[in-house]
Enzyme design. Structure first.
Site, PDB file in Angstrom:
ATOM      1  N   ASP A   9       0.846  -1.190   0.000  1.00 12.25           N
ATOM      2  CA  ASP A   9       0.000   0.000   0.000  1.00 12.25           C
ATOM      3  C   ASP A   9       0.880   1.238   0.000  1.00 12.25           C
ATOM      4  OD1 ASP A   9      -2.416   1.354  -0.137  1.00 12.25           O
ATOM      5  OD2 ASP A   9      -2.742   1.352   2.023  1.00 12.25           O
ATOM      6  N   GLY A  10       0.320   2.313  -0.507  1.00  9.02           N
ATOM      7  CA  GLY A  10       0.983   3.607  -0.500  1.00  9.02           C
ATOM      8  C   GLY A  10       0.047   4.645   0.086  1.00  9.02           C
ATOM      9  N   GLU A  47       2.543   3.845  -4.172  1.00 10.98           N
ATOM     10  CA  GLU A  47       1.990   2.519  -4.481  1.00 10.98           C
ATOM     11  C   GLU A  47       3.014   1.702  -5.266  1.00 10.98           C
ATOM     12  OE1 GLU A  47      -0.774   1.251  -3.354  1.00 10.98           O
ATOM     13  OE2 GLU A  47      -2.139   2.904  -2.942  1.00 10.98           O
ATOM     14  N   ASP A  69      -4.180  -2.390  -3.394  1.00 10.50           N
ATOM     15  CA  ASP A  69      -5.439  -1.678  -3.597  1.00 10.50           C
ATOM     16  C   ASP A  69      -5.297  -0.602  -4.671  1.00 10.50           C
ATOM     17  OD1 ASP A  69      -4.069   0.377  -2.326  1.00 10.50           O
ATOM     18  OD2 ASP A  69      -5.386   0.471  -0.593  1.00 10.50           O
ATOM     19  N   HIS A 123      -9.246  -0.019   2.354  1.00  7.16           N
ATOM     20  CA  HIS A 123     -10.036   0.448   3.501  1.00  7.16           C
ATOM     21  C   HIS A 123     -11.354  -0.311   3.607  1.00  7.16           C
ATOM     22  CE1 HIS A 123      -7.019   3.561   3.577  1.00  7.16           C
ATOM     23  NE2 HIS A 123      -7.308   3.828   2.328  1.00  7.16           N
ATOM     24  N   ASP A 133      -1.442  -0.262   5.060  1.00  9.87           N
ATOM     25  CA  ASP A 133      -1.866   1.133   5.127  1.00  9.87           C
ATOM     26  C   ASP A 133      -1.291   1.795   6.376  1.00  9.87           C
ATOM     27  OD1 ASP A 133      -3.605   3.413   4.215  1.00  9.87           O
ATOM     28  OD2 ASP A 133      -4.487   3.052   6.192  1.00  9.87           O
TER      29      ASP A 133
END
Length: 144
Positions: A9-10, A47, A69, A123, A133
């Site tokens: 994740d970023g 990301e 994501d 999320h 995250d």
């Protein structure tokens, strides 16, 4: 060939702004968390860096299932867009492809490993995505 799961994740505080990335690598029951950030960047770059830095951790060619994501990352690879951009000398619709430096680095790593990109909704309670995250946000906070 070892089979590894990678979750990435970023995050970015503003876009552009201070950013961070996080990744969890899993091989069997062994796990490794990594993260990092930059003072002035974009969400897409974070990301991508999460994917790149995670793949760089692999010491030998592996089969990888990579969960992200980021539709930008997953669709660019899964739909073959990045390979078209490369074939067209990193030009899309007459303009330079954004993040070419990172795409070049990622493609070199994708040649070494057999990577399947899987998009997960961010999320949305996915435990490893939420974990990544938190890593990314914490890394971004260091640059605020």
């Amino acid at each position: 060939m070892k089979n590894v799961e990678i979750f990435t994740d970023g995050a970015c505080k503003g876009n552009p702004g201070p950013g961070g990335w996080g990744a969890v690598l899993r091989y069997g029951t062994a796990e490794k968390e990594i993260s990092g950030g930059q003072p002035h960047t974009t969400n897409n770059r974070m990301e991508m860096l999460a994917v790149i830095e995670a793949l760089k951790c692999l010491k030998e060619p592996c089969g990888v299932t990579l969960y992200s994501d980021s539709q930008y990352v997953c669709n660019s690879v899964n739909n073959g867009w990045v390979y078209n951009w490369k074939a067209k000398n990193w030009v899309k619709k007459g303009e330079a492809v954004p993040n070419t430096d990172l795409w070049i680095e990622m493609l070199a790593l994708l040649e070494r490993h057999s990577v399947k990109f899987v998009w997960v909704r961010g999320h949305n309670g996915h435990p490893e995505n939420e974990r990544c995250d938190r890593l990314a946000v914490a890394a971004a906070e260091k640059y605020r």
